[in-house]
Design a protein around this motif. Structure first.
Motif, short mmCIF file in Angstrom:
data_model
loop_
_atom_site.label_atom_id
_atom_site.label_comp_id
_atom_site.label_asym_id
_atom_site.label_seq_id
_atom_site.Cartn_x
_atom_site.Cartn_y
_atom_site.Cartn_z
N THR A 124 0.84 -1.20 0.00
CA THR A 124 0.00 0.00 0.00
C THR A 124 0.88 1.25 0.00
O THR A 124 2.07 1.18 0.30
N PRO A 125 0.31 2.42 -0.28
CA PRO A 125 1.09 3.66 -0.22
C PRO A 125 1.32 4.17 1.21
O PRO A 125 2.08 5.10 1.42
N ALA A 126 0.66 3.58 2.20
CA ALA A 126 0.75 4.06 3.58
C ALA A 126 2.18 3.93 4.10
O ALA A 126 2.90 2.99 3.75
N ARG A 127 2.56 4.88 4.94
CA ARG A 127 3.89 4.85 5.56
C ARG A 127 3.76 4.71 7.07
O ARG A 127 2.86 5.27 7.69
N LEU A 128 4.70 3.97 7.64
CA LEU A 128 4.71 3.74 9.09
C LEU A 128 5.39 4.91 9.80
O LEU A 128 6.44 5.39 9.37
N LEU A 129 4.77 5.36 10.90
CA LEU A 129 5.34 6.39 11.76
C LEU A 129 5.63 5.81 13.14
O LEU A 129 4.90 4.95 13.62
N ASP A 130 6.70 6.31 13.76
CA ASP A 130 6.93 5.93 15.15
C ASP A 130 6.19 6.90 16.08
O ASP A 130 5.39 7.71 15.61
N CYS A 148 15.94 3.03 10.85
CA CYS A 148 16.72 1.94 10.24
C CYS A 148 15.81 0.81 9.76
O CYS A 148 16.11 0.13 8.78
N GLY A 149 14.69 0.63 10.46
CA GLY A 149 13.74 -0.41 10.09
C GLY A 149 12.77 0.02 9.00
O GLY A 149 11.94 -0.78 8.57
N GLY A 150 12.85 1.28 8.57
CA GLY A 150 12.02 1.73 7.47
C GLY A 150 10.87 2.64 7.84
O GLY A 150 10.11 3.07 6.97
N ALA A 151 10.74 2.98 9.13
CA ALA A 151 9.67 3.89 9.56
C ALA A 151 10.10 5.34 9.36
O ALA A 151 11.30 5.65 9.26
N LEU A 152 9.11 6.22 9.33
CA LEU A 152 9.37 7.65 9.37
C LEU A 152 9.23 8.11 10.82
O LEU A 152 8.41 7.59 11.57
N ASN A 153 10.02 9.09 11.20
CA ASN A 153 9.91 9.64 12.55
C ASN A 153 8.74 10.60 12.63
O ASN A 153 8.57 11.49 11.80
#
Length: 278
Positions: A124-130, A148-153
């Motif tokens: 999906t186009p969704a991005r993960l945030l911490d 490092c794991g691919g999330a956005l801050n």
């Protein structure tokens, strides 16, 4: 991303905590002239984070230690991969070993767990945030691990953006009033995010000019309805109760971002060991 200058005082505190008045074992058992070489090995598949910090632990304790890094933060490695080779005075290597391993195991654990969440929504186009639900004193490093794991801050701290949550809104007298007040005083390029847990609040936040709307603990149908209502006029962030087994369905509603604290709060430290070089 982290600032090496800010990491050095952390390392000093970690070493002081572990060493106390001195390493009794090495001082009694290891010849002060002895030198050694060890390999830092992954004992399970993992995503690397904190390897340069671990290297700095050794050299910070004793500048005579040398570290040859074989991987970079963000690399995915398999079990038995060698991450670094450390050499130097045997006493110093053995004294600093636990502190160095603790930090790289912890940060690589977060990075590895984060990568699992990122992979679950890759279609999906969704991005993960911490989130800000980090270990006190370790936020800079744990957020680095998440990246490092691919999330956005998300926000690094309270000074990184404006987040209007339910209590802020209640004190200000409603969403429209809260957004209006924030807009009047915010720095020019600062985005304003509003937390909503009902669809009528989403419409109100949208009409008030919110830049980002957080969908807090909403059902999947309500998230999908919010996406249709928003129609690209603001970014949508889904949050609350996100788990590895539910995140794909959330992403498929069409939200732009999904935030979760689980990689910080539930990631186990990965297994990394320091083994004598053969």
């Amino acid at each position: 991303m982290y600032d090496r200058f800010l990491v050095l005082p952390l390392i000093d505190r970690w070493l002081a905590e572990d060493i106390g008045h001195g390493d009794l074992t090495v001082e009694l058992m290891i010849d002060p002239r002895a030198v050694a070489t060890f390999r830092m090995n992954a004992r399970e598949p993992l995503t690397v984070s904190g390897i340069a910090i671990a290297a700095t632990v050794f050299t910070r304790y004793d500048s005579a230690c040398a570290v040859d890094l074989l991987v970079n933060d963000g690399d995915r490695v398999e079990a038995a991969a060698t991450l670094a080779v450390v050499s130097g005075p045997a006493r110093s290597l053995l004294t600093a070993e636990r502190t160095a391993l603790n930090i790289v195991q912890r940060l690589s654990g977060i990075a590895t767990e984060t990568a699992r969440y990122v992979a679950a929504i890759a279609h999906t186009p969704a991005r993960l945030l911490d989130t800000r639900k980090t270990t006190p004193g370790l936020r800079m490093l744990e957020k680095h691990a998440a990246s490092c794991g691919g999330a956005l801050n998300h926000r690094l701290g309270l000074d990184s953006g404006i987040m209007l949550k339910d209590n802020h809104i209640a004190v200000c007298g409603g969403i429209a009033a809260a957004v209006r007040r924030a807009r009047a005083h915010a720095p020019a390029l600062t985005r304003i995010e509003v937390e909503c847990d009902r669809l009528d609040q989403v419409k109100e936040a949208l009409d008030a000019g919110a830049d980002v709307i957080m969908l807090d603990n909403m059902s999947l149908p309500d998230m999908a309805a919010a996406v249709r209502t928003c129609a690209g006029r603001a970014k949508l962030e889904a949050s609350g109760g996100i788990r590895l087994d539910t995140i794909a369905a959330v992403a498929e509603t069409g939200v732009d971002y999904i935030s979760t604290s689980r990689p910080f709060q539930s990631a186990p430290a990965v297994d990394i060991g320091l083994d004598a070089a053969g």
